[in-house]
Design a protein around this motif. Sequence first.
Motif, PDB file in Angstrom:
ATOM      1  N   VAL A  77       0.787  -1.202   0.081  1.00 21.27           N
ATOM      2  CA  VAL A  77       0.029  -0.013   0.070  1.00 21.27           C
ATOM      3  C   VAL A  77       1.034   1.310   0.218  1.00 21.27           C
ATOM      4  CG1 VAL A  77      -1.737   1.186   1.333  1.00 21.27           C
ATOM      5  CG2 VAL A  77      -1.809  -1.317   1.215  1.00 21.27           C
ATOM      6  N   HIS A 115      -2.203   5.917  -2.138  1.00 21.76           N
ATOM      7  CA  HIS A 115      -3.486   5.369  -1.546  1.00 21.76           C
ATOM      8  C   HIS A 115      -3.970   6.168  -0.169  1.00 21.76           C
ATOM      9  CE1 HIS A 115      -1.556   1.831  -3.621  1.00 21.76           C
ATOM     10  NE2 HIS A 115      -2.657   1.877  -4.458  1.00 21.76           N
ATOM     11  N   ALA A 165      -7.749   5.635  -2.988  1.00 21.58           N
ATOM     12  CA  ALA A 165      -8.400   4.509  -2.273  1.00 21.58           C
ATOM     13  C   ALA A 165      -9.443   4.642  -1.570  1.00 21.58           C
ATOM     14  CB  ALA A 165      -7.494   3.462  -1.835  1.00 21.58           C
TER      15      ALA A 165
END
Length: 183
Positions: A77, A115, A165
């Motif tokens: 991530v 993200h 995200a």
Amino acid sequence: MILNAHVTPRANLTPDLEAQLRTLLIAAYPPFADFWAGTSYWGSEPEWHLWLADPAGVPVAQLGCGRRVAEVGGREVTLVGVGAVATHPSAQRQGVGRRLLRELHAFLLTRPDVHFAFLQCREEVVPFYESGGFVRVPSPAQYLDPDEGEWVMDTGPTLILPVHAALAEWPAGETVNLRGTPW
């Protein structure tokens, strides 16, 4: 209060601006004055300094942040870690800190590879970050302690800010391996 927002890459930080940011950090965190006298960050060197300046150009609020690919529950991530968040005591309780967080979110939206923003903090400041859009998640963080040189597990409050995200994409409850020092 009229404030101008600036994002300065760490590589472009002038000695004068570095000194002003350290002065701000000392004012915001007097118990750590000796530490802040020598640097404007703890842990990972930030990629950027986001700061708000008064009409005279003096920083009244700042944070450091930087990108990293972390591992969360076995997934990679891309995070922007946030640290050294400070508002000068004379500017506190006037919405300056919330403005700083809004500017952070706006800046991160220009970074398509990010993200989530990520931070850990003391329990008593969680409501401040939540008021700026951060969401508390039950995710401890594993990182290399910059003071001790050892890997630690930090179960203190972990907050994220969804950028590119959705919140539902965060692997809730999973350990965040920062793969280095925190911000």
